[in-house]
Scaffold this active site. Structure first.
Site, PDB file in Angstrom:
ATOM      1  N   HIS A 104      13.393  13.643  10.113  1.00 50.47           N
ATOM      2  CA  HIS A 104      12.821  14.926  10.552  1.00 50.47           C
ATOM      3  C   HIS A 104      13.157  16.047   9.570  1.00 50.47           C
ATOM      4  CE1 HIS A 104      16.941  14.612  11.868  1.00 50.47           C
ATOM      5  NE2 HIS A 104      16.990  15.920  11.801  1.00 50.47           N
ATOM      6  N   ARG A 161      20.975  10.080   2.617  1.00 51.38           N
ATOM      7  CA  ARG A 161      19.876  11.041   2.642  1.00 51.38           C
ATOM      8  C   ARG A 161      20.180  12.210   1.716  1.00 51.38           C
ATOM      9  NH1 ARG A 161      18.281  13.293   8.408  1.00 51.38           N
ATOM     10  NH2 ARG A 161      18.791  11.145   8.929  1.00 51.38           N
ATOM     11  N   LYS A 170      17.563   4.293   5.981  1.00 46.76           N
ATOM     12  CA  LYS A 170      18.200   3.853   7.225  1.00 46.76           C
ATOM     13  C   LYS A 170      18.279   2.333   7.153  1.00 46.76           C
ATOM     14  CE  LYS A 170      16.790   7.757  10.092  1.00 46.76           C
ATOM     15  NZ  LYS A 170      15.987   8.262  11.231  1.00 46.76           N
TER      16      LYS A 170
END
Length: 460
Positions: free
Chosen positions: A105, A16, A114
């Site tokens: 989020h 990420r 993911k």
């Protein structure tokens, strides 16, 4: 060819970063190429790929698919949807792995990946290995096929298959996240009256930040529940793998409180089974699970770590303070906030029909929010070790599962290093404000002995 990732993007549970800075389109290609290589070497040949509603997700998806196919892997594109829909595809379709492009989020300028391989979470050392292989250009070559599969109806059918909850008046907030269009279809299949907020998928998140574990983000849902006098409200994060909830009075039902409600019907059906929660969860939860005849296990924070522990212990249910809820009972063991919401409606039905009454019956605990403060990466783990060493010398009751969780007559406090940022995380819980003040003073004392102070709070 080879590729180097920004080291900050290779995190414990996923990859990420900030798009255009620490995460670029060529990173998506390298993820696909390397993941595809690992899959082929493990005997696999097909991957399901989905993406969330962020503005840059489609471009990353195209590059990811190219990387996978050039590693000789076939791709099943399931399109835009929540992370659990990709997990569902990985569990139900004839595939050997799944990748979801999502910033979860995080703010709108973040994105990431993911991953699941051979029905197991792909994390930790797997991600580090992926980074090393990409840097070496250790890649298979081939020409994979690409097919598209519209899985939405199949997913919604499966969500409602075993549902037997009563008719409630419910408020829902999808937060403009990737679960919005699923939610719109789902509520048409449920009894009761449903009021929806922000189901339009919008990667700029124009209404509020999509993280239901921060109480400020639940303001609109609280207003909806109050104005329409609804029974309760449910919210999702940006990729709908984390749930938030409020009762009819607008009180937040935190992750550990949700788990204590969800555990009861499960333990009625499966007496004596294991229920797992992370080290941030309330002592009240662990006590409640034991009271219900279950076996409570406190485990490390992190969705991939919890999933692995569930498999090992055959636990039917697990959860985290952050709102990840994992059902292996009648489900697949992955975290799915939309499914957890349905199980919550069923649990409330079975336990007397009022979430407000269930919340009121919970023991009164006073706790700090999760306190997060910046610390130099090189000091992050050593500070926790120093604290553990000092505590072992003074006879304190310490649990070392994940950092230091210290129990006293007042309650407990926790200090642990974040796996994903250069941050220390602290939390405390007591039965009285005086007790809480004493616990927080202990945290501050230990930090001071290691030359630190809590300082300004860092966003998640």
């Amino acid at each position: 060819m080879s590729h180097r990732f920004d080291p900050t993007s290779l995190r414990e549970y996923d990859i990420r970063g900030i798009v255009g800075e620490t995460l670029k389109e060529e990173d998506a290609y390298a993820v696909g190429r390397t993941f595809g290589t690992l899959l082929r070497r493990g005997g696999g040949h097909r991957v399901a790929v989905g993406y969330d509603g962020r503005t840059h997700s489609p471009a990353l998806e195209q590059r990811l698919v190219r990387g996978l196919t050039e590693a000789g892997v076939d791709v099943v594109r399931i399109g835009m949807g929540p992370t659990p829909m990709t997990y569902f595809a990985e569990a139900e379709l004839e595939v050997d792995g799944g990748i979801q492009i999502t910033g979860s989020h995080n703010p709108a300028n973040y994105n990431g990946f993911k991953m699941v391989m051979f029905h197991t979470a792909f994390f930790g050392q797997d991600i580090q290995k992926l980074g090393r292989m990409a840097a070496e250009g250790d890649w298979e070559e081939g020409e994979g096929n690409v097919t598209e599969f519209d899985i939405i109806d199949m997913y919604v059918d499966r969500l409602v298959r075993d549902f037997d909850g009563a008719a409630f008046r419910v408020g829902w907030d999808a937060g403009n996240g990737a679960g919005g269009h699923i939610l719109e279809r789902l509520v048409k299949r449920l009894p009761g009256e449903h009021h929806l907020l922000y189901t339009e998928v919008d990667g700029t998140f124009p209404n509020h930040h999509p993280d239901p574990t921060v109480e400020a983000n639940l303001a609109d849902l609280k207003k909806l529940v109050a104005e329409k006098n609804l029974d309760f409200g449910i919210a999702f994060d940006g990729d709908a793998d984390r749930i938030g909830a409020i009762d009819g009075e607008g009180r937040v039902i935190w992750g550990d409180q949700l788990l204590s409600i969800l555990a009861e019907p499960v333990l009625r059906e499966m007496p004596g089974e294991t229920i797992i929660a992370d080290v941030k969860a309330s002592q009240a939860l662990f006590d409640r699970v034991a009271e219900l005849g279950g076996k409570p296990i406190m485990w490390k924070t992190g969705h991939s770590l919890i999933k692995s522990k569930m498999k090992e212990t055959k636990a039917p249910l697990a959860g985290e303070m952050s709102g990840h809820i994992f059902f292996a009972h009648q489900w697949y063991g992955f975290d799915d906030a939309i499914y957890a919401a349905l199980r919550l409606i069923q649990a409330v039905t079975q336990l007397g029909g009022s979430l407000t009454a269930l919340r009121s019956a919970m023991p009164a605990m006073i706790n700090t929010p999760e306190m997060r403060f910046q610390v130099d990466e090189s000091r992050k783990f050593p500070v926790v070790e120093e604290v553990l060493e000092r505590l072992s010398g003074n006879g304190a009751t310490v649990d070392r599962t994940d950092g230091a969780r210290v129990s006293t007559d007042d309650g407990w406090w926790l200090l642990r290093a974040s796996n994903t940022q250069d941050v220390l995380v602290a939390r405390a819980e007591a039965k009285s404000q005086d007790g809480l003040d004493r616990l927080v003073a202990q945290i501050d004392e230990q930090l001071a002995l290691s030359g630190l102070s809590r300082g300004p709070q860092v966003a998640h």
